[in-house]
Design an enzyme around this catalytic site. Structure first.
Site, PDB file in Angstrom:
ATOM      1  NE  ARG A 137      -4.208  -1.817   0.098  1.00  0.00           N
ATOM      2  CZ  ARG A 137      -4.251  -2.772  -0.583  1.00  0.00           C
ATOM      3  NH1 ARG A 137      -3.278  -3.184  -1.315  1.00  0.00           N
ATOM      4  NH2 ARG A 137      -5.201  -3.507  -0.366  1.00  0.00           N
TER       5      ARG A 137
ATOM      6  CD  GLU B 191      -2.000   3.221  -6.632  1.00  0.00           C
ATOM      7  OE1 GLU B 191      -3.106   2.620  -6.809  1.00  0.00           O
ATOM      8  OE2 GLU B 191      -1.194   2.750  -6.025  1.00  0.00           O
TER       9      GLU B 191
ATOM     10  CG  HIS C  18      -1.980  -0.992  -7.723  1.00  0.00           C
ATOM     11  ND1 HIS C  18      -2.720  -0.235  -6.931  1.00  0.00           N
ATOM     12  CD2 HIS C  18      -1.943  -2.175  -7.314  1.00  0.00           C
ATOM     13  CE1 HIS C  18      -2.912  -0.710  -5.855  1.00  0.00           C
ATOM     14  NE2 HIS C  18      -2.500  -2.052  -6.007  1.00  0.00           N
TER      15      HIS C  18
END
EC number: 1.1.1.95
Length: 621
Positions: free
Chosen positions: A309, A338, A357
């Site tokens: 994270r 993000e 990601h």
């Protein structure tokens, strides 16, 4: 009809019908429980039908006349309608189609989503769809389960889901290997400057000497968080010849030993590692845990990997650590925001390798997630309790009313106990002792045990603990929770006289909390409807569990309350209560101080500097 007769007939019905709707239709035709209504996510058995009716928690959402006679009950049962709002793997969609009517509608606007859910029994989303309170309101009680195809559920309003009786399930295991592989890929490519060398060649350069890398063999890798992904990273790192250590307060020591991994404290892990791989959840306790202070404790030239994270790293602090050379390189797959800003100094830093990601982004993982969530949603619609449920089930108002203060007490005792544990070994063995005047059969401790588990696990985990999944998560974390009930002479009007929580085989951050038997031990009661802490270790105290708590072990002498009170008062820290417990006069005592605000570091150091205070600890409630 007598209760025993009803139960016998219910058992007969239960053995004949396996699907909830025809089972219910048969029950109603026998005039057993005509007020009972069908709810797909409640499994109807002789035991819980009676209990559920007594609790009056079932609500009508379909017209039972459509189910027909005994002969065609199962054939005429309408299939549940399942809305898939984001792309799901084909295998998962096919599984759902075998069970219900599937509507795959992607990129829905909020208004279109609300219209669709009003006609749906289940909703499946990934991370891009926000399932807000307004969505649950629009469903008007029809929506029975929301499935999140992935781990995080930040996009689902859990409180609203629970209020509307909607189960929320996720798929936490299918992408484990994919995330671990991506972590190893980033580690190796960072060590050998693969991304930078690739960009250099494509820019027409040939800079062999600039991109000399470092070897992995013999280097120490610290894995911060030894859960499923962390464990898989350790397996692969050992295969690369790395020495692996880990910090995780809940990791079972035997599982770590089996992989040749040493469990150590947080500070030992970050100060001795050549590489640090992050696999911890984002919680209030871990938010920006990697900051200026943390980086200052690391070995100069350390390399950092994060596929967990983004929020666990203070990104500005990481840039400073990179600029100073404390951190030689970083490889990041996740970020605080993000997508990150194009102007981000971290993203543009020449010693940082980044990916968008991609941790779970393999074909195999996507198919696995699709199957896992499809099975969880179908199971929930069949009335099965899911091990991946993340919100609490319905509880009768009268039960909640009686247990409400004890539920709060249980969670706070769990929170206090885990904060009193320290060291690298990890919490594994927990014992809960209930003292009550009631018979064993009159006290169901499942909810209290679940709340103790919640208090112990949630402060440093992203797991959502409730009555449905408490035992599953405890087992997953390697916690062994035993219960003991002691009959005491008190009023049976109250369900519990006191609750004691013991943690064995761990070191304590506060020696005064260790009982004569060697376990961390705290005990609490409910007084006038308010949870109180009544015992710490061998010391009796009496403090309301509100705000925050400072525990001081001290020499029992006059003036101690005044000294500590003055220190707090000078910093405008409001004291809500104080209590002193002792075993022998003028020997040792424990002072418990309730404070409304969190004192700063200097204030706590001043308290610790009082000559008669042997140790102290600040605890958040």
């Amino acid at each position: 009809m007598a209760l025993s007769s009803s139960c016998s007939t219910l058992k007969a019905v239960n053995s004949r019908w396996t699907s909830p709707a025809p089972k219910l239709a048969a029950i109603r035709r026998h005039s057993l429980l005509p007020e009972l209504r069908y709810t797909p996510n409640v499994k109807l058995t002789a035991t819980n039908v009676l209990r559920t009716v007594e609790q009056t928690t079932l609500t009508e959402d379909r017209n039972l006349s459509t189910y027909g006679s005994d002969q065609d009950d199962q054939d005429s049962l309408p299939k549940p309608r399942i809305l898939v709002a984001e792309k799901l793997g084909e295998a998962g969609v096919n599984l759902l189609k075998d069970f219900g009517d599937v509507d795959c509608s992607y990129e829905l606007s909020p208004e279109d989503l609300k219209k669709k859910v009003a006609e749906s029994d289940a909703l499946i989303v990934r991370s891009g769809t926000k399932v807000t309170r307004e969505v649950f309101e629009a469903a008007k009680g029809r929506l029975k389960v929301v499935g999140r195809a992935g781990v995080g559920i930040d996009n689902v309003d859990l409180q609203a889901a629970t209020e509307y009786g909607c189960l929320v399930v996720n798929a936490p295991t299918a992408n484990t290997v994919a995330a671990a592989e991506h972590g190893i890929a980033l580690l190796a490519s960072m060590a050998r400057n693969v991304a930078q060398a690739d960009a250099s060649i494509k820019a027409g350069k040939w800079e062999r000497s600039k991109y000399v890398g470092v070897s992995l063999v013999g280097k120490t890798l610290a894995i911060m968080g030894f859960g499923k992904v962390g464990t898989e990273v350790a397996r692969r790192a050992k295969g690369l010849g790395m020495n692996v250590i880990s910090h995780d307060p809940y990791a079972p020591a035997d599982r770590a030993r089996a992989l040749g991994v040493e469990l150590v404290s947080f500070d030992q892990a970050i100060s001795t590692a050549d590489f640090i791989s992050l696999h911890m959840p984002l919680t209030p306790a871990t938010k920006k845990v990697f900051n200026d202070e943390t980086f200052s404790k690391m070995k100069k030239g350390v390399r950092l990997i994060n596929v967990a994270r983004g929020g666990v790293i203070d990104e500005d602090a990481l840039v400073r650590a990179l600029d100073s050379g404390v951190v030689a390189q970083a490889a990041l797959d996740v970020f605080c925001e993000e997508p990150p800003s194009k102007e981000s100094r971290l993203i543009q830093h020449e010693n940082v390798t980044v990916t968008p990601h991609l941790g779970a982004s393999t074909k195999e993982a996507q198919e696995g997630v699709a199957i896992e969530i499809a099975e969880a949603v179908a199971g929930a619609l069949r009335g099965e309790l899911s091990a991946t449920a993340v919100n609490a089930p319905m509880v009768a108002p009268e039960v909640l009313s009686e247990l409400a203060p004890y539920i709060v007490l249980a969670e706070k005792l769990g929170r206090l106990a885990v904060q009193l544990a320290s060291g690298g070994k990890g919490v594994q063995s927990i014992k809960v002792v209930y003292r009550s005047a009631r018979d064993r059969d009159d006290l169901d401790t499942r909810l209290l045990r679940a709340m103790i588990t919640k208090g112990i696990i949630e402060p440093i985990s992203d797991s959502y603990v409730n009555l449905v999944n408490a035992d599953f998560i405890a087992k997953q974390k390697g916690l062994r929770i035993s219960e003991e009930r002691t009959v005491v002479e008190s009023s049976p009007e109250y369900p519990v006289d006191s609750i004691q929580v013991q943690i064995s085989n761990v070191e304590s951050s506060f020696a005064g909390a260790v009982s004569d038997g060697g376990a961390i031990s705290i005990e609490g009661k409910v007084k006038y409807g308010v949870p109180h802490l009544t015992c710490v270790g061998s010391f009796g105290v009496d403090v309301s569990l509100e705000g925050n708590l400072i525990l001081c072990r001290q020499v029992d002498q006059p003036g101690m309350i005044g000294q500590v009170g003055n220190i707090l008062g000078e910093q405008n820290v409001n004291v809500s209560f104080m209590s002193v417990g002792r075993t022998v006069v003028r020997k040792q005592a424990i002072m418990a101080i309730g404070v409304d605000e969190e004192p700063d570091k200097k204030t706590l150091e001043r308290i610790g500097g009082v000559s008669a205070i042997e140790e102290f600890v600040f605890l958040k409630l």
